[in-house]
Design a protein around this motif. Structure first.
Motif, PDB file in Angstrom:
ATOM      1  N   PRO A 267       0.812  -1.225   0.000  1.00 37.97           N
ATOM      2  CA  PRO A 267       0.000   0.000   0.000  1.00 37.97           C
ATOM      3  C   PRO A 267       0.844   1.273   0.000  1.00 37.97           C
ATOM      4  O   PRO A 267       0.326   2.353   0.253  1.00 37.97           O
ATOM      5  CB  PRO A 267      -0.772  -0.128   1.310  1.00 37.97           C
ATOM      6  CG  PRO A 267       0.209  -0.781   2.238  1.00 37.97           C
ATOM      7  CD  PRO A 267       0.998  -1.745   1.378  1.00 37.97           C
ATOM      8  N   THR A 268       2.136   1.139  -0.298  1.00 38.45           N
ATOM      9  CA  THR A 268       3.055   2.266  -0.118  1.00 38.45           C
ATOM     10  C   THR A 268       2.869   3.382  -1.133  1.00 38.45           C
ATOM     11  O   THR A 268       3.235   4.521  -0.873  1.00 38.45           O
ATOM     12  CB  THR A 268       4.505   1.764  -0.192  1.00 38.45           C
ATOM     13  OG1 THR A 268       4.684   1.056  -1.426  1.00 38.45           O
ATOM     14  CG2 THR A 268       4.830   0.833   0.952  1.00 38.45           C
TER      15      THR A 268
ATOM     16  N   TRP B 110       1.276   2.115   4.393  1.00 42.28           N
ATOM     17  CA  TRP B 110       2.197   1.393   5.268  1.00 42.28           C
ATOM     18  C   TRP B 110       3.549   1.267   4.585  1.00 42.28           C
ATOM     19  O   TRP B 110       3.650   1.142   3.364  1.00 42.28           O
ATOM     20  CB  TRP B 110       1.632   0.024   5.609  1.00 42.28           C
ATOM     21  CG  TRP B 110       0.273   0.098   6.247  1.00 42.28           C
ATOM     22  CD1 TRP B 110      -0.928  -0.054   5.625  1.00 42.28           C
ATOM     23  CD2 TRP B 110      -0.030   0.377   7.617  1.00 42.28           C
ATOM     24  NE1 TRP B 110      -1.963   0.097   6.515  1.00 42.28           N
ATOM     25  CE2 TRP B 110      -1.446   0.369   7.749  1.00 42.28           C
ATOM     26  CE3 TRP B 110       0.745   0.636   8.749  1.00 42.28           C
ATOM     27  CZ2 TRP B 110      -2.095   0.592   8.959  1.00 42.28           C
ATOM     28  CZ3 TRP B 110       0.095   0.855   9.958  1.00 42.28           C
ATOM     29  CH2 TRP B 110      -1.302   0.843  10.062  1.00 42.28           C
ATOM     30  N   ALA B 111       4.624   1.305   5.377  1.00 43.44           N
ATOM     31  CA  ALA B 111       5.982   1.463   4.843  1.00 43.44           C
ATOM     32  C   ALA B 111       6.427   0.286   3.985  1.00 43.44           C
ATOM     33  O   ALA B 111       7.170   0.469   3.011  1.00 43.44           O
ATOM     34  CB  ALA B 111       6.967   1.678   5.995  1.00 43.44           C
TER      35      ALA B 111
ATOM     36  N   LEU C  23      -0.108  12.225   1.745  1.00 41.48           N
ATOM     37  CA  LEU C  23       0.784  12.602   0.653  1.00 41.48           C
ATOM     38  C   LEU C  23       2.176  12.925   1.162  1.00 41.48           C
ATOM     39  O   LEU C  23       2.338  13.522   2.237  1.00 41.48           O
ATOM     40  CB  LEU C  23       0.216  13.821  -0.088  1.00 41.48           C
ATOM     41  CG  LEU C  23      -1.104  13.603  -0.840  1.00 41.48           C
ATOM     42  CD1 LEU C  23      -1.657  14.927  -1.319  1.00 41.48           C
ATOM     43  CD2 LEU C  23      -0.888  12.651  -2.016  1.00 41.48           C
ATOM     44  N   ALA C  24       3.188  12.544   0.381  1.00 41.02           N
ATOM     45  CA  ALA C  24       4.570  12.874   0.696  1.00 41.02           C
ATOM     46  C   ALA C  24       4.818  14.356   0.388  1.00 41.02           C
ATOM     47  O   ALA C  24       4.040  14.976  -0.350  1.00 41.02           O
ATOM     48  CB  ALA C  24       5.507  11.996  -0.126  1.00 41.02           C
ATOM     49  N   PRO C  25       5.902  14.952   0.928  1.00 44.72           N
ATOM     50  CA  PRO C  25       6.167  16.373   0.687  1.00 44.72           C
ATOM     51  C   PRO C  25       6.177  16.764  -0.791  1.00 44.72           C
ATOM     52  O   PRO C  25       5.593  17.792  -1.171  1.00 44.72           O
ATOM     53  CB  PRO C  25       7.540  16.581   1.334  1.00 44.72           C
ATOM     54  CG  PRO C  25       7.571  15.576   2.445  1.00 44.72           C
ATOM     55  CD  PRO C  25       6.848  14.380   1.909  1.00 44.72           C
ATOM     56  N   ALA C  26       6.820  15.940  -1.642  1.00 49.09           N
ATOM     57  CA  ALA C  26       6.862  16.271  -3.063  1.00 49.09           C
ATOM     58  C   ALA C  26       5.475  16.207  -3.687  1.00 49.09           C
ATOM     59  O   ALA C  26       5.142  16.998  -4.573  1.00 49.09           O
ATOM     60  CB  ALA C  26       7.801  15.319  -3.794  1.00 49.09           C
ATOM     61  N   GLU C  27       4.649  15.276  -3.200  1.00 49.82           N
ATOM     62  CA  GLU C  27       3.297  15.166  -3.712  1.00 49.82           C
ATOM     63  C   GLU C  27       2.430  16.341  -3.253  1.00 49.82           C
ATOM     64  O   GLU C  27       1.614  16.864  -4.009  1.00 49.82           O
ATOM     65  CB  GLU C  27       2.706  13.833  -3.280  1.00 49.82           C
ATOM     66  CG  GLU C  27       3.459  12.640  -3.845  1.00 49.82           C
ATOM     67  CD  GLU C  27       3.252  11.349  -3.072  1.00 49.82           C
ATOM     68  OE1 GLU C  27       3.839  10.330  -3.458  1.00 49.82           O
ATOM     69  OE2 GLU C  27       2.485  11.352  -2.078  1.00 49.82           O
ATOM     70  N   LEU C  28       2.634  16.762  -2.008  1.00 53.52           N
ATOM     71  CA  LEU C  28       1.924  17.931  -1.506  1.00 53.52           C
ATOM     72  C   LEU C  28       2.291  19.170  -2.303  1.00 53.52           C
ATOM     73  O   LEU C  28       1.443  20.012  -2.623  1.00 53.52           O
ATOM     74  CB  LEU C  28       2.237  18.158  -0.032  1.00 53.52           C
ATOM     75  CG  LEU C  28       1.568  17.202   0.958  1.00 53.52           C
ATOM     76  CD1 LEU C  28       2.185  17.344   2.332  1.00 53.52           C
ATOM     77  CD2 LEU C  28       0.067  17.463   1.020  1.00 53.52           C
TER      78      LEU C  28
END
Length: 479
Positions: free
Chosen positions: A100-101, A115-116, A466-471
């Motif tokens: 699900p990463t 999940w990681a 969302l990850a920082p780049a996605e945000l």
């Protein structure tokens, strides 16, 4: 790609339908990947329409314009039938999305965590590219003949045994193709029910669940350096028949060529339309506007394409007294609401079940078709339960409404989905079944039952993970 099949001699197998299900069936019967090689006998694939010589649109496949998912259970089956095909697809631009990463998902029960550790994956690409790679691999098999622009007029034989098919090719000449086995993989438009009536064979029991879903899709140019790395976004939080109003969803998948394929869907009273200006408005009206925010600044590459053929329909051929020598596979057995993305994966697993049955019993076994029909009922049933679990509750979806068993299972699945938003082990079990890597019984083991009873172990997320780049990409799209 077309070759005219001979009318003399016996063809070991005839496959009706040259779509994905038909091609994978041909691979199974030809012995691809099983070590059987050309010794498995001759296989003829008969397709009514012209098959394109490349990753181009195919007549008779309107759903190709919409988002398609090949879950890891299906991808594994494809690579077993046609070794190297998944690798070739990836080299040609298909994306392997870790689960699900690398999926951002919102369900009626809340946001799913990323999940990681990867537990599964999904392969995403345009349907035209997926079909082309499978079609090309099958056409290269030495014992397979692909006859497109050839119409199947009917079956030969009778109520006890099917002995072949009557066809008419592009030359307008009618001929008979004798066969030890005929497999109908012709999709939703299958004529097997009519053919059985002509033989005096009672129709198989049919279950239909029609939520009135309409699909609308459009392709966009993905932002620079982001198209190949952005996660799949699935936003189905409004598709909840327990609440008032229609079900709606928005899905964004990265496909080859630095493009995003966005598919919107809505049930009766909430259907999307073809107006380009209203496309983003529809996605914005959902509980979270993540998809509309992403496409707000993206360049549209196509018009909006609409599809209404989305009804769930299952023929219980595994319980019927079909003639020997006749097998039905793919959407001709069970067609699903496309929003769940299971059609291709079930077809692949069904073809694999057929290959295993042929290896075990042999084509000369008069009970082969019946045994294979029962074997492929496993993956069919798992996907059917997932597809209809929610759909059966929409007004007008069925004539009599959901059964008591369907109500009980749906309540349990809702509990599972809620638990999986904050419990990694339950999320893994749900994904095991969603990707068709494990049977539905996985969700009823004692550890999963106990976890569902206890509920989520972590508090629900309040927004998309969302990850920082996605945000930053979302912020940039907002302008």
């Amino acid at each position: 790609m077309s070759s005219s099949p001979r009318s003399t001699g016996r063809h070991t197998s005839v496959v009706v339908g040259g779509g994905l299900a038909g091609m994978l069936t041909a691979a199974a019967l030809a012995g691809a990947g099983s070590g059987a090689g050309s010794g498995s006998g001759e296989v003829v694939v008969v397709e009514r329409d012209a098959l394109p010589d490349g990753p181009f649109p195919r007549k008779g496949l309107p759903q190709a314009h919409h988002a398609h998912l090949l879950w890891s259970g299906g991808a594994t089956a494809v690579d077993s039938l046609l070794p190297g095909t998944i690798g070739a697809l990836r080299e040609d631009g298909a994306h392997r999305i870790s689960l699900p990463t690398n999926m951002v998902g919102l369900s009626p029960e809340g946001w799913f965590r990323r999940w990681a550790r990867e537990s599964h994956y999904v392969l995403v690409a345009s349907r035209d590219l997926l079909d082309w790679h499978v079609r090309r691999a099958v056409a290269a098999l030495p014992n397979v003949t692909v006859a497109d622009r050839t119409e199947v007029l009917g079956l030969t034989g009778g109520a006890r045994r099917v002995t072949g098919v009557r066809v008419r090719g592009a030359d307008a000449v009618a001929r008979v193709l004798d066969a030890d086995l005929v497999v109908d993989a012709s999709g939703r438009a299958s004529r097997t029910p009519r053919w059985l009536e002509e033989f005096g064979v009672p129709r198989a029991a049919v279950r239909t669940v029609d939520p009135g879903l309409v699909y609308a899709s459009r392709i966009f140019r993905a932002p620079k350096d982001l198209g190949n790395t952005f996660p799949v976004v699935v936003n189905v939080q409004a598709a909840d028949p327990r609440r008032e109003g229609p079900g709606r969803s928005a899905t964004l998948v990265p496909i080859e060529g630095d493009r995003w394929l966005v598919t919107l869907s809505g049930t009766r009273g909430g259907e999307p339309g073809t107006d380009p200006e209203a496309f983003g408005d529809f996605a914005r009206a959902l509980r979270h506007p993540i998809v509309s925010e992403l496409i707000a600044g993206a360049e549209p590459l196509t018009d909006v394409v609409l599809t209404r053929t989305t009804v769930n329909r299952r023929h219980h051929y595994e319980k019927a007294a079909l003639p020997a020598g006749l097998l039905v596979l793919g959407d001709a057995v069970a067609a699903y609401n496309p929003v769940y993305g299971h059609g291709m994966s079930v077809a692949a697993q069904s073809a694999l079940a057929l290959r295993d049955a042929v290896a075990r019993y042999g084509l000369s076994d008069p009970r082969l078709a019946a045994r294979a029909q029962r074997a492929l009922a496993g993956p069919v049933a798992a996907a059917w339960a997932l597809s209809t679990g929610n759909d059966v509750f929409y007004p007008g979806a069925t004539e009599s409404g959901p059964t008591a068993a369907e109500r009980a299972v749906a309540a349990y699945v809702r509990r599972l989905m809620r638990t999986s938003t904050g419990n990694g082990r339950v999320a893994r079990a749900v994904t095991d079944v969603m990707t068709l890597e494990r049977p539905a019984s996985r969700l009823f083991t004692p550890p999963v039952l106990l976890a569902a009873l206890l509920g989520p172990r972590r508090a629900q997320l309040t927004g998309p993970p969302l990850a920082p780049a996605e945000l930053a990409a979302v912020a940039a799209a907002r302008g």
